[in-house]
Design an enzyme around this catalytic site. Structure first.
Site, mmCIF file in Angstrom:
data_model
loop_
_atom_site.group_PDB
_atom_site.id
_atom_site.type_symbol
_atom_site.label_atom_id
_atom_site.label_comp_id
_atom_site.label_asym_id
_atom_site.label_seq_id
_atom_site.Cartn_x
_atom_site.Cartn_y
_atom_site.Cartn_z
ATOM 1 N N THR A 125 73.548 93.900 31.261
ATOM 2 C CA THR A 125 72.456 93.082 31.944
ATOM 3 C C THR A 125 73.043 92.342 33.254
ATOM 4 O OG1 THR A 125 71.289 90.797 31.816
ATOM 5 C CG2 THR A 125 72.975 91.173 30.055
ATOM 6 N N TYR A 153 73.793 83.990 24.828
ATOM 7 C CA TYR A 153 73.140 85.786 24.968
ATOM 8 C C TYR A 153 74.199 86.466 26.131
ATOM 9 C CZ TYR A 153 70.687 89.407 27.056
ATOM 10 O OH TYR A 153 70.418 90.703 27.635
ATOM 11 N N SER A 154 74.095 85.647 27.367
ATOM 12 C CA SER A 154 74.968 86.488 28.473
ATOM 13 C C SER A 154 76.516 86.559 28.002
ATOM 14 C CB SER A 154 74.571 85.846 29.811
ATOM 15 O OG SER A 154 74.886 84.383 29.703
HETATM 16 P P1 NAD Z 1 64.430 93.844 22.326
HETATM 17 O O1 NAD Z 1 64.785 92.456 21.889
HETATM 18 O O2 NAD Z 1 62.851 94.266 22.731
HETATM 19 O O3 NAD Z 1 64.877 95.103 21.331
HETATM 20 C C1 NAD Z 1 65.966 95.110 20.707
HETATM 21 C C2 NAD Z 1 66.016 96.076 19.575
HETATM 22 O O4 NAD Z 1 67.259 96.026 18.880
HETATM 23 C C3 NAD Z 1 64.894 95.738 18.726
HETATM 24 O O5 NAD Z 1 64.182 96.757 18.347
HETATM 25 C C4 NAD Z 1 65.586 95.460 17.297
HETATM 26 O O6 NAD Z 1 65.060 95.691 16.205
HETATM 27 C C5 NAD Z 1 67.077 95.977 17.500
HETATM 28 N N1 NAD Z 1 68.039 95.483 16.848
HETATM 29 C C6 NAD Z 1 68.510 94.166 17.076
HETATM 30 N N2 NAD Z 1 69.509 94.226 16.172
HETATM 31 C C7 NAD Z 1 69.793 95.224 15.715
HETATM 32 C C8 NAD Z 1 70.893 95.782 14.845
HETATM 33 N N3 NAD Z 1 71.770 94.971 14.214
HETATM 34 N N4 NAD Z 1 70.714 96.992 14.546
HETATM 35 C C9 NAD Z 1 69.986 97.835 15.077
HETATM 36 N N5 NAD Z 1 68.996 97.439 15.776
HETATM 37 C C10 NAD Z 1 68.954 96.168 16.150
HETATM 38 O O7 NAD Z 1 65.420 93.920 23.821
HETATM 39 P P2 NAD Z 1 65.146 94.763 25.150
HETATM 40 O O8 NAD Z 1 64.342 93.919 26.031
HETATM 41 O O9 NAD Z 1 64.373 95.993 24.848
HETATM 42 O O10 NAD Z 1 66.454 95.050 25.552
HETATM 43 C C11 NAD Z 1 67.359 96.155 25.112
HETATM 44 C C12 NAD Z 1 68.460 96.092 25.873
HETATM 45 O O11 NAD Z 1 68.683 95.911 27.216
HETATM 46 C C13 NAD Z 1 69.619 94.941 25.445
HETATM 47 O O12 NAD Z 1 70.833 95.351 25.213
HETATM 48 C C14 NAD Z 1 69.350 94.038 26.309
HETATM 49 O O13 NAD Z 1 70.577 93.039 26.416
HETATM 50 C C15 NAD Z 1 69.629 95.097 27.764
HETATM 51 N N6 NAD Z 1 68.663 94.632 28.782
HETATM 52 C C16 NAD Z 1 67.432 93.729 28.743
HETATM 53 C C17 NAD Z 1 66.596 93.431 29.853
HETATM 54 C C18 NAD Z 1 65.408 92.805 29.858
HETATM 55 O O14 NAD Z 1 64.893 92.252 30.876
HETATM 56 N N7 NAD Z 1 64.802 92.607 28.758
HETATM 57 C C19 NAD Z 1 67.386 93.364 31.043
HETATM 58 C C20 NAD Z 1 68.880 93.989 31.273
HETATM 59 C C21 NAD Z 1 69.343 94.403 30.078
#
Ligand code: NAD
Ligand code: TYD
Length: 334
Positions: A125, A153-154
Site C-alpha cells: 500500500t 496497519y501501515s
Molecule cells: P480486505 O480486508 O477486503 O480483504 C482481506 C482478505 O484477507 C479477507 O478476505 C480476509 O478473510 C483475508 N484474510 C485475513 N487474514 C487472513 C489470514 N490470516 N489467512 C488467510 N486469509 C486472511 O482487504 P482488501 O481491501 O481487499 O486489501 C487486500 C490487500 O491490498 C491487502 O494486503 C491491503 O493491505 C492491500 N491494499 C488495500 C488497499 C485498499 O484501498 N483497500 C489499497 C492498497 C493496498
C-alpha cells in the site's frame, strides 16, 4: 501456471479472481482465504464450477497447513492479498495486524522458498510512505520515498515489505511488490469510506466524517489496481517495487458529498466526528515507473468509476443487507 491467491474472498482479491479466471484459461487459480470478518464468500460464489479455479479455506499464519498446501499444490506463483486491512481496527487492536500481515507474509515466503515458487508478489500500500502535507500538491510518493509509517496497519505493511526485500536479498526469493493508493469498486467491505457512506445513505443514517473532512486520498478503481498487479507479476522485474495510483486526489468531504448527490440524499446526513488518531493528511502516488517500464495505464477516470461503483451497490442491496444482518458469514457452506 498455477497461482495461489491469498485473501481472495476480500475486496481486491475477489475482483482480481474475477478478472484473471476469465482472462487466462490456461492458468489455474487456487483462492486461499481464512474468511475473517472481512472475507465474504458471496464475493466469489459465482466462480464455483470454473475449470481453472478452486477455493480453499485456511489461514496464512498456520505454518503446518501452509507447508502441506504448498507441498500438495506445487504453485508457480504466489500473490499475497491476505491482510488485516482497516486502519481504525489497527488503532484499537494492533496485534492481529502484526500476526497476519508480518508473520503471515513470512510463513508464505518460507513455503515459497522451500517449494521453489517462481514469483512471490506482495500486495502492499502507499500508506507505507506515511503522509504528505496538504499545501504541497507538487509532492508525490515515488518508489524511493523513505518508509515512514503512522498507523499500526501501515507499520505492519511496511514491516512486511522490508521482510520481502530481505528474502530477496538474503535467500534470492524472486519477489515483486506493488504499492497502491486507495481502491474503490464492487465488493468492498462497508467499513471503508466509500461503501460505508453508500450503506449509511441508503438507510438514511448519519455519515461520520473524521475531523474536518479535508484529508486527501488518491482514489483508484480496483480494476486498474488489479491489471497493474497482473502486469507486474507477469512482466515486472524481480526485486523491484512498483507504485500504482489513480491520479485522482480528492478530500474526503468531497467524496461524501458526491455520493449523497448521486443518491439524491441530503447533506444533512454528514456528521463531523472526532478525528482518527494519527490521521494521515494526504496520499498521492507517482506511478510513472510502472507506466514507463510496463506500459500500465489506468482505464477509469474517477467520475466514471465512482458513478459505476455507486450504481453497483444500489443494484446489489442484497449483498449489503447480508453484511448488515451478518448472514454473509454463513455464505460459505464448505
Ligand atoms: P480486505 O480486508 O477486503 O480483504 C482481506 C482478505 O484477507 C479477507 O478476505 C480476509 O478473510 C483475508 N484474510 C485475513 N487474514 C487472513 C489470514 N490470516 N489467512 C488467510 N486469509 C486472511 O482487504 P482488501 O481491501 O481487499 O486489501 C487486500 C490487500 O491490498 C491487502 O494486503 C491491503 O493491505 C492491500 N491494499 C488495500 C488497499 C485498499 O484501498 N483497500 C489499497 C492498497 C493496498
Ligand atoms: P478508509 O476508507 O478507512 O481508508 P484509509 O484509512 O486506508 O485511507 O478511510 C479513507 C479516508 O476517509 C480516511 O482519511 C479516513 C476517512 N474516513 C472518514 O472520514 N469516516 C469514516 O467513517 C471512515 C471509515 C473513513
Amino acid at each position: 501456471m498455477k497461482f495461489l491467491i491469498t485473501g481472495g474472498a476480500g475486496f481486491i482479491g475477489s475482483n482480481y479472481l474475477h478478472y484473471v479466471t476469465d482472462k487466462y484459461n490456461d492458468d489455474y487459480f487456487v483462492c486461499l482465504d481464512a474468511l475473517t470478518y472481512a472475507g465474504n464468500y458471496n464475493n466469489i460464489k459465482d466462480l464455483e464450477g470454473k475449470d481453472n479455479y478452486k477455493f480453499v479455506k485456511g489461514d496464512i499464519t498456520d505454518r503446518a497447513f501452509i507447508d502441506k498446501l504448498f507441498c500438495d499444490e506445487k504453485f508457480d506463483v504466489v500473490i499475497n492479498f491476505a491482510a488485516e486491512s482497516h486502519v481504525d481496527n489497527s488503532i484499537k487492536n494492533p496485534e492481529i495486524f502484526l500476526v497476519t500481515n508480518i508473520i503471515g507474509t513470512e510463513i508464505l515466503m518460507d513455503a515459497s522458498l522451500k517449494y521453489n515458487v517462481k514469483r512471490y508478489h506482495q500486495v502492499s500500500t502507499d500508506e507505507v510512505y506515511g503522509d504528505l502535507p496538504l499545501d504541497r500538491p507538487d509532492l508525490l510518493f515515488t518508489e524511493s520515498t523513505p518508509l515512514h509509517t503512522s498507523s499500526p496497519y501501515s507499520t505492519s505493511k511496511a514491516s512486511a515489505d522490508l521482510l520481502v526485500m530481505a528474502y530477496y536479498r538474503t535467500y534470492g526469493l524472486p519477489v515483486t511488490i506493488s504499492r497502491c493508493s486507495n481502491n474503490y469498486g464492487p465488493y468492498q467491505f462497508p467499513e471503508k469510506l466509500i461503501p460505508l457512506t453508500i450503506m449509511k445513505a441508503l438507510n438514511n443514517e448519519n455519515i461520520p466524517v473524521y475531523g474536518t473532512g479535508e484529508n486527501v486520498r488518491d482514489w483508484i478503481h480496483v480494476y486498474d489496481h488489479n491489471i497493474g498487479v497482473d502486469l507486474i507479476v507477469r512482466k515486472g522485474k524481480i526485486g523491484e517495487v512498483y507504485n500504482l495510483g489513480g491520479h485522482s486526489e480528492r478530500p474526503n468531504i468531497e467524496i461524501v458529498k458526491l455520493i449523497l448527490k448521486q443518491m439524491n440524499k441530503s447533506e444533512d446526513l454528514i456528521t463531523f466526528v472526532e478525528d482518527r488518531k494519527g490521521h494521515d493528511l494526504r496520499y498521492a502516488i507517482d506511478s510513472s515507473k510502472v507506466e514507463k517500464e510496463l506500459g500500465w495505464k489506468r482505464t477509469y477516470d474517477f467520475e466514471r468509476g465512482i458513478k459505476e461503483t455507486i450504481d453497483w451497490y444500489l443494484n446489489n442491496k442484497e449483498w449489503i443487507n447480508d453484511i448488515k444482518s451478518g448472514r454473509y458469514k454463513e455464505s460459505y457452506k464448505g
